[in-house]
Design a protein around this motif. Structure first.
Motif, PDB file in Angstrom:
ATOM      1  N   ALA A 169     -41.794 -14.078 -18.360  1.00  0.00           N
ATOM      2  CA  ALA A 169     -40.706 -14.141 -17.380  1.00  0.00           C
ATOM      3  C   ALA A 169     -40.007 -15.495 -17.433  1.00  0.00           C
ATOM      4  O   ALA A 169     -38.772 -15.575 -17.386  1.00  0.00           O
ATOM      5  N   HIS A 170     -40.783 -16.560 -17.564  1.00  0.00           N
ATOM      6  CA  HIS A 170     -40.221 -17.918 -17.660  1.00  0.00           C
ATOM      7  C   HIS A 170     -39.275 -18.042 -18.856  1.00  0.00           C
ATOM      8  O   HIS A 170     -38.189 -18.630 -18.742  1.00  0.00           O
ATOM      9  N   ALA A 171     -39.696 -17.498 -20.008  1.00  0.00           N
ATOM     10  CA  ALA A 171     -38.936 -17.683 -21.254  1.00  0.00           C
ATOM     11  C   ALA A 171     -37.880 -16.614 -21.470  1.00  0.00           C
ATOM     12  O   ALA A 171     -37.116 -16.695 -22.434  1.00  0.00           O
ATOM     13  N   GLY A 172     -37.799 -15.622 -20.588  1.00  0.00           N
ATOM     14  CA  GLY A 172     -36.807 -14.574 -20.747  1.00  0.00           C
ATOM     15  C   GLY A 172     -37.069 -13.668 -21.926  1.00  0.00           C
ATOM     16  O   GLY A 172     -36.133 -13.177 -22.567  1.00  0.00           O
ATOM     17  N   LEU A 173     -38.339 -13.402 -22.210  1.00  0.00           N
ATOM     18  CA  LEU A 173     -38.683 -12.511 -23.324  1.00  0.00           C
ATOM     19  C   LEU A 173     -38.456 -11.064 -22.906  1.00  0.00           C
ATOM     20  O   LEU A 173     -38.761 -10.674 -21.779  1.00  0.00           O
ATOM     21  N   GLN A 174     -37.951 -10.258 -23.809  1.00  0.00           N
ATOM     22  CA  GLN A 174     -37.620  -8.875 -23.506  1.00  0.00           C
ATOM     23  C   GLN A 174     -38.708  -7.898 -23.936  1.00  0.00           C
ATOM     24  O   GLN A 174     -38.535  -6.690 -23.823  1.00  0.00           O
ATOM     25  N   LEU A 175     -39.837  -8.432 -24.434  1.00  0.00           N
ATOM     26  CA  LEU A 175     -40.876  -7.532 -24.912  1.00  0.00           C
ATOM     27  C   LEU A 175     -41.507  -6.766 -23.747  1.00  0.00           C
ATOM     28  O   LEU A 175     -41.497  -7.212 -22.601  1.00  0.00           O
ATOM     29  N   GLU A 176     -42.042  -5.612 -24.061  1.00  0.00           N
ATOM     30  CA  GLU A 176     -42.730  -4.785 -23.070  1.00  0.00           C
ATOM     31  C   GLU A 176     -44.165  -5.288 -22.959  1.00  0.00           C
ATOM     32  O   GLU A 176     -45.028  -4.954 -23.769  1.00  0.00           O
ATOM     33  N   LEU A 177     -44.416  -6.135 -21.975  1.00  0.00           N
ATOM     34  CA  LEU A 177     -45.701  -6.811 -21.838  1.00  0.00           C
ATOM     35  C   LEU A 177     -46.394  -6.373 -20.553  1.00  0.00           C
ATOM     36  O   LEU A 177     -45.816  -6.455 -19.469  1.00  0.00           O
ATOM     37  N   SER A 178     -47.621  -5.904 -20.682  1.00  0.00           N
ATOM     38  CA  SER A 178     -48.402  -5.505 -19.513  1.00  0.00           C
ATOM     39  C   SER A 178     -49.804  -6.071 -19.640  1.00  0.00           C
ATOM     40  O   SER A 178     -50.198  -6.584 -20.695  1.00  0.00           O
ATOM     41  N   GLU A 179     -50.569  -5.961 -18.550  1.00  0.00           N
ATOM     42  CA  GLU A 179     -51.934  -6.470 -18.541  1.00  0.00           C
ATOM     43  C   GLU A 179     -52.954  -5.341 -18.365  1.00  0.00           C
ATOM     44  O   GLU A 179     -52.696  -4.369 -17.656  1.00  0.00           O
ATOM     45  N   LEU A 180     -54.079  -5.503 -19.018  1.00  0.00           N
ATOM     46  CA  LEU A 180     -55.255  -4.680 -18.801  1.00  0.00           C
ATOM     47  C   LEU A 180     -56.340  -5.604 -18.268  1.00  0.00           C
ATOM     48  O   LEU A 180     -56.535  -6.696 -18.808  1.00  0.00           O
ATOM     49  N   HIS A 181     -57.030  -5.219 -17.229  1.00  0.00           N
ATOM     50  CA  HIS A 181     -58.020  -6.091 -16.583  1.00  0.00           C
ATOM     51  C   HIS A 181     -57.359  -7.386 -16.114  1.00  0.00           C
ATOM     52  O   HIS A 181     -57.906  -8.481 -16.280  1.00  0.00           O
ATOM     53  N   GLY A 182     -56.190  -7.245 -15.524  1.00  0.00           N
ATOM     54  CA  GLY A 182     -55.423  -8.404 -15.078  1.00  0.00           C
ATOM     55  C   GLY A 182     -55.786  -8.889 -13.686  1.00  0.00           C
ATOM     56  O   GLY A 182     -55.200  -9.866 -13.216  1.00  0.00           O
TER      57      GLY A 182
END
Length: 477
Positions: free
Chosen positions: A191-204
């Motif tokens: 979010a800070h860097a403005g990346l457009q990749l689809e990033l999610s967490e597992l065990h977050g």
């Protein structure tokens, strides 16, 4: 029981030996060593383990009583962020309350040097000496103030990455922080860097029990992530950070594990060929032959060290003092890596992002990138490690002496013996088998590399049986 320091500090079982009283004792000794070196300040942080915040508060209060000014993290944070904070604030050192990849019942006390990396053996020896011969302190009390380092650490990552390249990446990425200190930090950076990749967490969700596994980025702990990616194809990637987020692992589309040697090789090639960086390649003795062969193809010097990132840190510090000795990348078998321009510290978050960057630059998956390297160096990499838990009667000295006399293992002739750390045997056909005994507990690690899966299994099975012969209490089967 005496407090024993290992390769990166002290760890023990919570409420048995890892108690407030013992933590105070270590913190008082550490403060004494820092003061003797002219230090006036220290940074203290913790991971998500049970009572992490409480132990960190004890460290901070003890060090303030001993005259040091303390920056204390108010929430869990990754070890690389803590180490960066030491450098950022010009502190004399740092303390990270963590047992890293160890099981949930453990906690630990990691020492960090003023340069933002693992403490030198000299500092560790000073702390150990002060445990047994403490000096009274009667000076003024130091201060304790909150640490806020996330934004500055993110800006440090900005300087290490090609943000335009990362922003062009459109693949799917799943980060498994294993309930540890990396929770929220990679998604926060995106979010800070403005990346457009689809990033999610597992065990977050932060969890002192690490969602039921040991927080180490190795296959036995990654069943959920492997299952999640089993049906994926293409550039989908799972990145994994350990309990304090300094180590990294990866699971690729299809659910396959991508080990630390493979990550090391891919990042070496990426930093050299795409980013145009140069310098020495530093690997521990347990590292893959592929790293040496690739460095040779690239015309880069290879420095081999004993196991323990502190030795790689020493090489980074030497390179900072002498440009001709600068380090391009340094890494260890357990997933700890750092690269030129960053702090001399393992950083699972940065290395996760560099893997994504390498995929974005090439348009290839990590397995495809590594297959290119295997073809280039003429070596097919198959690797595994066995951690053997033995009885208290196990004779580690006899094992290591015996291993130096082996003439063959599983039909592979011994062509060389390396005793830099434990015993590593170079075997015919490009294979190797390494035996390394823990200095603090009856555990032997057996590392094997070969050019086929059949050879790997045969060598690992026979090497394991040879270890067991030195344990009077082992019963076959």
């Amino acid at each position: 029981m005496p407090i024993k320091f290992g390769t990166d500090g002290w760890r023990d079982i919570i409420a048995e030996e890892f108690t407030y009283a013992n933590v105070r004792r270590v913190a008082r000794a550490h403060a004494q060593a820092l003061r003797q070196g002219g230090g006036t300040s220290v940074v203290v942080g913790h991971d998500t383990r049970f009572q992490g915040a409480g132990f960190a508060q004890v460290v901070a209060d003890t060090m303030a009583e001993a005259g040091l000014n303390v920056w204390l993290a108010t929430e869990y944070l990754p070890t690389p962020a803590l180490s960066f904070a030491v450098l950022h604030h010009g502190a004399a050192g740092g303390v990270m309350v963590t047992a890293s990849h160890n099981p949930p019942q453990y906690s630990g006390y990691k020492l960090k040097g003023h340069y933002g990396g693992s403490a030198t053996p000299a500092l560790v020896a000073q702390v150990e000496a002060a445990l047994d011969a403490p000096e009274p302190y009667n000076g003024p009390r130091g201060t304790v103030q909150p640490l806020d380092i996330q934004q500055a650490y993110y800006e440090q990552l900005d300087r290490q990455l090609d943000l335009e390249m990362l922003r062009a990446y459109r693949g799917r990425v799943i980060h498994d922080p294993m309930g540890g200190a990396g929770c929220g930090w990679l998604t926060g950076y995106a979010a800070h860097a403005g990346l457009q990749l689809e990033l999610s967490e597992l065990h977050g969700r932060p969890d002192p029990l690490f969602h039921g596994v040991n927080p180490e980025p190795v296959p036995p702990s990654l069943g959920d992530l492997m299952a999640l990616l089993a049906g994926e194809t293409g550039q989908t990637l799972g990145v994994v950070t350990d309990g304090d987020a300094d180590r990294v692992g990866a699971v690729t589309a299809g659910g396959g594990f991508f080990n630390s040697h493979q990550i090391f090789a891919v990042l070496t090639a990426h930093l050299y060929r795409v980013r145009g960086l140069r310098g020495r390649v530093v690997k521990t003795v347990s590292g893959s032959r592929v790293i040496e062969l690739l460095a040779g193809k690239l015309g880069l010097e290879v420095l081999e060290t004993p196991v323990g990132f502190k030795y790689i840190t020493d090489a980074f510090l030497e390179g900072q003092a002498d440009e001709d000795r600068a380090v391009l990348i340094g890494g260890e078998e357990s997933g700890g890596l750092s690269s030129r321009g960053h702090i001399p510290e393992r950083d699972g978050l940065l290395n996760s992002l560099l893997m994504i960057e390498a995929m974005a630059a090439s348009g290839k998956s990590l397995p495809e990138l590594f297959a290119d390297i295997e073809a280039e160096v003429g070596f097919q990499h198959h690797y595994d490690r066995a951690d053997l838990h033995l009885s208290d009667r196990f004779d580690k000295a006899a094992l290591l002496a015996d291993a130096q006399t082996f003439v063959e293992v599983a039909g592979r002739v011994v062509e060389g013996v390396n005793t830099r750390d434990g015993v590593k045997l170079s075997l015919s056909g490009g294979a190797s088998a390494m035996f390394r005994a823990s200095g603090t507990e009856p555990v032997v690690r057996v590392y094997v590399e070969a050019q086929s899966e059949d050879d790997l299994r045969a060598i690992l099975d026979e090497a394991t049986q040879r270890v067991y012969r030195h344990d009077p209490e082992h019963r076959p089967g």
